[in-house]
Design a protein around this motif. Structure first.
Motif, PDB file in Angstrom:
ATOM      1  N   LEU A  11       0.810  -1.218   0.000  1.00 55.38           N
ATOM      2  CA  LEU A  11       0.000   0.000   0.000  1.00 55.38           C
ATOM      3  C   LEU A  11       0.844   1.269   0.000  1.00 55.38           C
ATOM      4  CD1 LEU A  11      -2.608  -0.816   2.798  1.00 55.38           C
ATOM      5  CD2 LEU A  11      -3.022  -0.785   0.342  1.00 55.38           C
ATOM      6  N   VAL A  12       0.249   2.294  -0.573  1.00 49.68           N
ATOM      7  CA  VAL A  12       0.766   3.658  -0.450  1.00 49.68           C
ATOM      8  C   VAL A  12      -0.377   4.480   0.144  1.00 49.68           C
ATOM      9  CG1 VAL A  12       1.591   5.702  -1.681  1.00 49.68           C
ATOM     10  CG2 VAL A  12       2.301   3.413  -2.426  1.00 49.68           C
ATOM     11  N   LEU A  13      -0.120   5.088   1.289  1.00 48.79           N
ATOM     12  CA  LEU A  13      -1.080   5.992   1.907  1.00 48.79           C
ATOM     13  C   LEU A  13      -0.555   7.395   1.659  1.00 48.79           C
ATOM     14  CD1 LEU A  13      -1.754   4.117   5.264  1.00 48.79           C
ATOM     15  CD2 LEU A  13      -2.948   3.911   3.080  1.00 48.79           C
ATOM     16  N   ARG A  14      -1.407   8.243   1.082  1.00 48.78           N
ATOM     17  CA  ARG A  14      -0.968   9.578   0.656  1.00 48.78           C
ATOM     18  C   ARG A  14      -2.057  10.596   0.920  1.00 48.78           C
ATOM     19  NH1 ARG A  14      -4.127  10.603  -3.484  1.00 48.78           N
ATOM     20  NH2 ARG A  14      -4.814   8.932  -4.849  1.00 48.78           N
ATOM     21  N   ARG A  15      -1.674  11.850   0.828  1.00 48.79           N
ATOM     22  CA  ARG A  15      -2.641  12.938   0.953  1.00 48.79           C
ATOM     23  C   ARG A  15      -3.583  12.891  -0.258  1.00 48.79           C
ATOM     24  NH1 ARG A  15      -1.200  14.128   5.626  1.00 48.79           N
ATOM     25  NH2 ARG A  15       0.795  15.031   6.117  1.00 48.79           N
ATOM     26  N   PHE A  16      -4.792  13.338  -0.044  1.00 46.93           N
ATOM     27  CA  PHE A  16      -5.748  13.415  -1.138  1.00 46.93           C
ATOM     28  C   PHE A  16      -5.349  14.503  -2.125  1.00 46.93           C
ATOM     29  CE2 PHE A  16      -8.559  11.348   1.957  1.00 46.93           C
ATOM     30  CZ  PHE A  16      -9.113  10.370   1.147  1.00 46.93           C
ATOM     31  N   THR A  17      -5.779  14.313  -3.369  1.00 46.42           N
ATOM     32  CA  THR A  17      -5.633  15.335  -4.396  1.00 46.42           C
ATOM     33  C   THR A  17      -7.005  15.550  -5.035  1.00 46.42           C
ATOM     34  OG1 THR A  17      -5.178  13.798  -6.213  1.00 46.42           O
ATOM     35  CG2 THR A  17      -3.272  14.546  -4.898  1.00 46.42           C
ATOM     36  N   GLU A  18      -7.150  16.612  -5.777  1.00 45.03           N
ATOM     37  CA  GLU A  18      -8.426  16.882  -6.452  1.00 45.03           C
ATOM     38  C   GLU A  18      -8.801  15.757  -7.409  1.00 45.03           C
ATOM     39  OE1 GLU A  18      -8.387  20.800  -8.140  1.00 45.03           O
ATOM     40  OE2 GLU A  18      -8.170  21.749  -6.171  1.00 45.03           O
TER      41      GLU A  18
END
Length: 182
Positions: A11-18
């Motif tokens: 998994l990659v957990l990341r900040r949301f983007t538009e």
């Protein structure tokens, strides 16, 4: 993966983007995903976009987009320290697409967030809540090391199937987590 906040084996957990908007709308529109949250009623697009905007504006809220190593959107996981909570306590949460259920992604992400909470964020307690009848979510909590603490009942304005059995809280303290075999 410059946007990665936390990575696990799969998994990659990341900040949301538009660009996550349509995926979030689809996630919150799936009746099976929303079964234990809204009784299967899809969340209106405007509410989903408000959720996304809030997490774009305040990324410190602790809700992270989850994707696999190939970049496929899987949903989100969170470790939220709420202002009304006791200091050092955080709520674990997750919402994943039905296509990835039963493959261990929620457990893998939850374990990584619990580890980070205790080792990097100085948390004393991680907890999670779900409906008693939501056995899939309860299994994730147990596999992540949380133990059942209590069953409680809420007064819902619009009860959904299963709510008559109540809600369940699971928790894990830092001491329990640090203990041998913890």
């Amino acid at each position: 993966m410059a946007d990665a906040v936390l990575e696990t084996e799969r998994l990659v957990l990341r900040r949301f983007t538009e660009s996550d908007a349509d995926d979030l709308v689809a996630l919150n529109g799936d009746p099976d995903v929303m079964r234990y949250l809204t009784g299967g009623v899809p969340t209106p697009r405007a509410e989903v976009l408000e959720f996304l905007r809030r997490h774009l504006d305040h990324p410190e809220l602790g809700v992270l987009a989850a994707e696999d190593r190939a970049g496929t959107f899987l949903g989100w996981l969170s470790l939220l320290v709420r202002p009304d909570e006791r200091p050092g306590h955080a709520e674990l949460g997750y919402r994943l697409t039905r296509a990835c259920w039963g493959r261990g992604y929620a457990t893998e992400g939850a374990k990584a967030l619990v580890h980070r909470g205790f080792t990097e964020q100085g948390l004393d307690r991680v907890y999670a809540e779900t409906m008693v009848v939501n056995t899939g979510s309860r299994r994730v909590m147990e596999k992540a090391g949380l133990k059942q603490v209590r069953i409680f009942h809420l007064d819902w304005a619009h009860p959904i199937d299963g709510s008559e059995h109540g809600e369940v809280e699971y928790a894990l303290t830092r001491q329990e987590w640090e203990a041998p075999g913890g």
